[in-house]
Design a protein around this motif. Structure first.
Motif, PDB file in Angstrom:
ATOM      1  N   ASP A   1      43.858  38.985  39.746  1.00  0.00           N
ATOM      2  CA  ASP A   1      44.608  38.800  40.996  1.00  0.00           C
ATOM      3  C   ASP A   1      43.707  39.117  42.168  1.00  0.00           C
ATOM      4  N   SER A  27      50.877  38.820  43.382  1.00  0.00           N
ATOM      5  CA  SER A  27      51.841  38.172  42.508  1.00  0.00           C
ATOM      6  C   SER A  27      52.857  39.180  41.985  1.00  0.00           C
ATOM      7  N   ASN A  71      58.536  31.759  47.998  1.00  0.00           N
ATOM      8  CA  ASN A  71      57.462  32.246  47.118  1.00  0.00           C
ATOM      9  C   ASN A  71      56.937  33.613  47.569  1.00  0.00           C
TER      10      ASN A  71
END
Lengths: 113, 111
Positions: A1, A27, A71
Motif C-alpha cells: 500500500d 485502502s 470510494n
C-alpha cells in the motif's frame, strides 16, 4: 500500500481563483481529515469526513468546502483564494473504528500570488 | 476549547544526552495524546500515543493529568532523532478525526 496519496504536489494560483485538492486514503480507511499547515505552525484542522458525511469542521471560512466520494477519496475546495491561504494542505486517513490514529499524506503545497 | 502548547520552538542536545520535549494541553474532557514526528523530507508520522504506553525508538511519554502534560523523553539522544516533533490532542466520540496540534519543536542532535 502506498499510504495516503495527495495530488497535486505543488500548485500556484492567483488571488480570487479557486482550487481543488485531492486525497486518496489508505485502502480500507473510511475517514479522511484535512489540515492546513502554515509555515512555522502546526497543522490546523479543517474538515473530517467519515462514510461520506461531514463529521467535523474547524474554524475556517465558508470559502473552504470538502466532500468524500463512495470510494472514500476526498476533495478539498477553496474558493476566492487569498494570499493567506498559501500553506501546506495535509490529508490524513484513519480506519474510523475509534481512536485517533491518523496516517498522513505528503501534502499539497499551495502558493497564492 | 482545547489547546496544545509546546513551549520550545528549538531544542539542541548532544548525542548521548537525555532529551525532553515538553507538551502541555488544556481540555476539559478525557484526552488522547499523541506525538508525531516529521523527519527531513518525509511525511508526518505517528511516534507514539499515550494509550499504548509503548516505547518507540527509545522514546517514552507519560500522560500527567494533574499537570496536563505529555512530555516526550529519551535517555540517550541519537543523531537520527533530529526532526520536527509535534504533540497532538485528540478527542473521543464523534470528534475522533480531529487533532489539535502544538506548534512543534525542532530537535537537533549534534554529534
Amino acid at each position: 500500500d502506498a499510504g495516503v496519496t495527495q495530488s497535486p504536489t505543488h500548485l500556484i494560483k492567483t488571488r480570487g481563483q479557486q482550487v481543488t485538492l485531492r486525497c486518496s486514503p489508505i485502502s480500507g480507511h473510511k475517514s479522511v481529515s484535512w489540515y492546513q499547515q502554515v509555515l512555522g505552525q502546526g497543522p490546523q484542522f479543517i474538515f473530517q469526513y467519515y462514510e461520506k458525511e461531514e463529521r467535523g469542521r474547524g474554524n475556517f471560512p465558508d470559502r473552504f468546502s470538502a466532500r468524500q466520494f463512495p470510494n472514500y477519496s476526498s476533495e478539498l475546495n477553496v474558493n476566492a483564494l487569498l494570499l493567506g491561504d498559501s500553506a501546506l494542505y495535509l490529508c490524513a486517513s484513519s480506519s474510523g473504528q475509534g481512536g485517533n490514529e491518523q496516517f498522513f499524506g505528503p501534502g499539497t503545497r499551495l502558493t497564492v500570488l | 476549547a482545547q489547546r496544545v502548547t509546546q513551549p520550545e520552538k528549538l531544542l539542541s542536545v548532544f548525542k548521548g544526552a537525555p532529551v525532553e520535549l515538553k507538551c502541555n494541553y488544556s481540555y476539559s474532557g478525557s484526552p488522547e495524546l499523541f506525538w508525531y514526528v516529521q523527519y527531513s523530507r518525509q511525511r508526518l508520522q505517528l511516534l507514539l500515543r499515550h494509550i499504548s504506553r509503548e516505547s518507540i525508538k527509545g522514546f517514552t511519554a507519560d500522560l500527567n493529568k494533574g499537570e496536563t502534560s505529555f512530555h516526550l523523553k529519551k535517555p540517550f539522544a541519537q543523531e537520527e532523532d533530529s526532526a520536527m516533533y509535534y504533540c497532538a490532542l485528540g478527542r473521543g466520540g464523534t470528534s475522533y478525526g480531529k487533532l489539535t496540534f502544538g506548534q512543534g519543536t525542532i530537535l537537533t542532535v549534534h554529534p
